[in-house]
Design a protein around this motif. Sequence first.
Motif: not given
Length: 231
Positions: A41-48, A79-92
């Motif tokens: 789900g999208k929420q899981a990706a955004e809440g990585i 490539p992939g989800s615009f929001t998911g990529l921003r969230a995961s790269c920021a957390v990393a």
Amino acid sequence: MVSRFLVLDASPAGDAARGLAACLEQHDRALNLVSQCEEAGKQAAEGINLLAARALDQAGWQDSAATTAPDCVAVVIGPGSFTGLRASCAVAAGYALGVGAELVGVSRAEALAPALDAELARHEGLAGWLLVTSARRGRVFVEDNQGGLRAISVADWQPPPGRWLVAGDAAEALAFDEPVRSTAGAPDPEQIARAALRRLAGELPPRQALPLYVDPPEAKLPADGLRAAPV
């Protein structure tokens, strides 16, 4: 030497959206999975960040001491989800900075390439492999074994000549002439960590751990410009 990995992947988009966080340890050349948290789900990706915290807690790596903290954070940049990529790269980036770990970004194709190359070698007469992954609004991302990457409308798709090995979570969305269908979809934690090791060793060209965007951003500046700064 890198021995402990925190792997993050929130790249899948559309119906395939998910978040993945995993901890791995390297002993000699072997990579052992210590913990893994994955949700769809999208929420899981955004809440990585929440998945990362759970994976670290399960591994007993929450302490920032050098003996327990990861020394490499490997994140899938797209490539992939615009929001998911921003969230995961920021957390990393934030976690790597906080514990002094290496930060390494890898693409989905870089992580899956060794498995796809091996599968391709088992078939004769194929033109190469294509990795097809979900985008948005009737579109998909297509990566090939020559390093090509593009976003394509499913409705406008024209298959390239020849026979191809076709993989990815959206492989069935595109029509091909006599394709060989691979079961490879999203990269697993070990494949992501091994791609990070190849980048650290210089076997893959340098690449920043930033989102790999294919489509231009939808947000645009107003025609009349930005509002004046408050007085």
